[in-house]
Design a protein around this motif. Structure first.
Motif, PDB file in Angstrom:
ATOM      1  N   PHE A  53      35.896  17.864  23.016  1.00 36.02           N
ATOM      2  CA  PHE A  53      35.654  19.373  23.317  1.00 36.02           C
ATOM      3  C   PHE A  53      35.055  19.768  21.435  1.00 36.02           C
ATOM      4  O   PHE A  53      33.977  19.888  21.296  1.00 36.02           O
ATOM      5  N   MET A  56      31.616  18.487  20.632  1.00 35.93           N
ATOM      6  CA  MET A  56      30.217  19.901  22.111  1.00 35.93           C
ATOM      7  C   MET A  56      30.536  21.024  20.615  1.00 35.93           C
ATOM      8  O   MET A  56      29.803  21.885  20.232  1.00 35.93           O
ATOM      9  N   ASP A 208      32.410  21.187  30.183  1.00 35.56           N
ATOM     10  CA  ASP A 208      33.184  22.264  29.253  1.00 35.56           C
ATOM     11  C   ASP A 208      33.653  22.869  30.700  1.00 35.56           C
ATOM     12  O   ASP A 208      33.995  22.577  31.676  1.00 35.56           O
ATOM     13  N   GLU A 209      35.196  23.829  29.880  1.00 38.96           N
ATOM     14  CA  GLU A 209      35.285  24.523  31.151  1.00 38.96           C
ATOM     15  C   GLU A 209      35.051  25.457  32.033  1.00 38.96           C
ATOM     16  O   GLU A 209      35.685  25.914  32.872  1.00 38.96           O
ATOM     17  N   TYR A 227      34.916  21.255  36.916  1.00 36.50           N
ATOM     18  CA  TYR A 227      35.331  20.910  35.342  1.00 36.50           C
ATOM     19  C   TYR A 227      36.624  19.939  35.153  1.00 36.50           C
ATOM     20  O   TYR A 227      37.298  20.792  36.036  1.00 36.50           O
ATOM     21  N   ARG A 266      27.505  27.788  28.567  1.00 40.21           N
ATOM     22  CA  ARG A 266      28.235  26.882  29.158  1.00 40.21           C
ATOM     23  C   ARG A 266      27.605  25.475  27.870  1.00 40.21           C
ATOM     24  O   ARG A 266      26.650  26.199  27.255  1.00 40.21           O
ATOM     25  N   GLN A 267      28.276  24.308  27.626  1.00 46.85           N
ATOM     26  CA  GLN A 267      28.140  23.087  27.278  1.00 46.85           C
ATOM     27  C   GLN A 267      28.093  21.863  28.285  1.00 46.85           C
ATOM     28  O   GLN A 267      29.322  22.359  29.147  1.00 46.85           O
ATOM     29  N   SER A 268      27.491  20.645  27.493  1.00 39.57           N
ATOM     30  CA  SER A 268      27.888  19.972  28.622  1.00 39.57           C
ATOM     31  C   SER A 268      27.296  18.651  27.240  1.00 39.57           C
ATOM     32  O   SER A 268      26.261  19.350  26.685  1.00 39.57           O
TER      33      SER A 268
END
Ligand SMILES: O=C(O)CCC(=O)C(=O)O
Ligand SMILES: [Fe+2]
Length: 319
Positions: A53, A56, A208-209, A227, A266-268
């Motif tokens: 996290f 990110m 991410d969540e 996730y 959103r992130q990945s």
């Protein structure tokens, strides 16, 4: 269809190689999942969720910079051997039948010449370099049980992935950012990431969540891949499917839009593993189902289809 969760604690980052029996167990479980659906969650890999996290967050600070700053680090589209750098929103389309993807990305592919300066993006370089190293180590750890599970000789895959992190291997760490979506401005059939299968050996994916990732099941329906804390999602790429003469499956997946205008982003982080440039990939069962192909030839051919022919951000910054 549920994606299996396999406990990888016995061979997580920094651990000595476990007993042959344990390696065999990991091999059978992982190979079964890759044969069935092509995806597996690995838990207890040694990656710390907090660190994922944090990485990110550092990436997000980069993505939040003004376009004029990010454009200085844009991926060049005039040189197919130079694939690192920032990729502007709606530049890529992973499904050629759909409009361009509602995402932006930053590629770490060697050689890296587009590092954001410490002034523009503090911690970015150090954090991404260390994340790349951890991913590289985990990728190699996954190859060992996989060789066993497929009944291949020791180091069969390892020997073709010796140069990850150098100019002689196309493996890429990619930070992805999916901005909040205003439904009114979305084109027909436009989503965050068009349906596709990955190109290389396999991919390590850290989400991410915020949901949205979906995988096609055997009946052709898309199902959510949520996730799960402390796991790494691993999926087979097309080159690996070809390498194993279709024993392992490279499965279609996509990232859909959020349900409503809820401002969710959103992130990945995705680590796309590829064999060394010069490695020749020949069906591992001796079947010759597909003709031999070099790793670099294959990835360049696949990447050529991903980019639109529109003016790319790189043409603003020819350097
Ligand atoms: O962001 C995600 O969760 C998936 C992205 C993906 O599938 C890709 O970039 O290949
Ligand atoms: Fe993908």
């Amino acid at each position: 269809m549920d994606i299996t969760v396999v406990d990888f604690s016995s061979f997580g980052l920094g651990k000595a190689e476990p007993s042959a029996k344990e390696l065999q167990r990991l091999g059978s479980e992982i190979t079964r999942a890759f044969t069935d659906i092509g995806f597996v969650y690995l838990k207890n890999t040694g990656f710390q969720q907090q660190n994922v996290f944090k990485t990110m967050e550092i990436c997000k600070n980069f993505f939040m910079l003004p376009r004029d700053t990010k454009i200085r680090y844009a991926r060049a589209f005039n040189n197919k051997h130079q694939r690192d750098g920032w990729i502007e929103r709606e530049t890529e389309r992973l499904n050629l039948k759909h409009p361009a993807d509602l995402k932006e990305a930053f590629n770490l592919t060697f050689p890296i010449i587009k590092w954001p300066s410490a002034k523009d993006a503090p911690e970015f370089k150090g954090s991404m370099e260390s994340f790349f190293k951890q991913c590289d180590e985990l990728a190699h750890r996954i190859m060992k049980p996989l060789e066993l599970g497929l009944g291949l000789e020791r180091d069969f895959f390892i020997n073709k992935h010796k140069l990850i992190g150098s100019d002689s291997n196309p493996t890429t760490l990619r930070a992805l950012y999916y901005p909040p979506v205003q439904k009114s401005s979305v084109l027909e059939n436009q989503i965050r990431c068009g349906e596709h299968s990955d190109y290389g050996t396999f991919t390590l994916l850290f989400q991410d969540e915020n949901g949205g990732l979906e995988v096609m099941n055997r009946s052709g329906e898309y199902v959510a891949v949520p996730y799960i804390p402390n796991t790494v999602l691993v999926n087979i790429g097309d080159l690996m499917q070809r390498w194993t003469a279709d024993i392992l499956t490279s499965t279609m997946h996509r990232v859909k839009l959020p349900e409503s205008d809820d401002n969710s982003e959103r992130q990945s982080l995705a680590f796309f593993v590829h064999p060394d440039n010069e490695a020749i990939i020949t069906c591992c069962d001796g079947s010759n189902k597909y003709p031999p192909v070099s790793s670099l030839q294959y990835v360049e051919y696949r990447l050529a289809g991903t980019y639109e022919r529109k003016k790319s951000p790189a043409s603003d910054v020819l350097d």
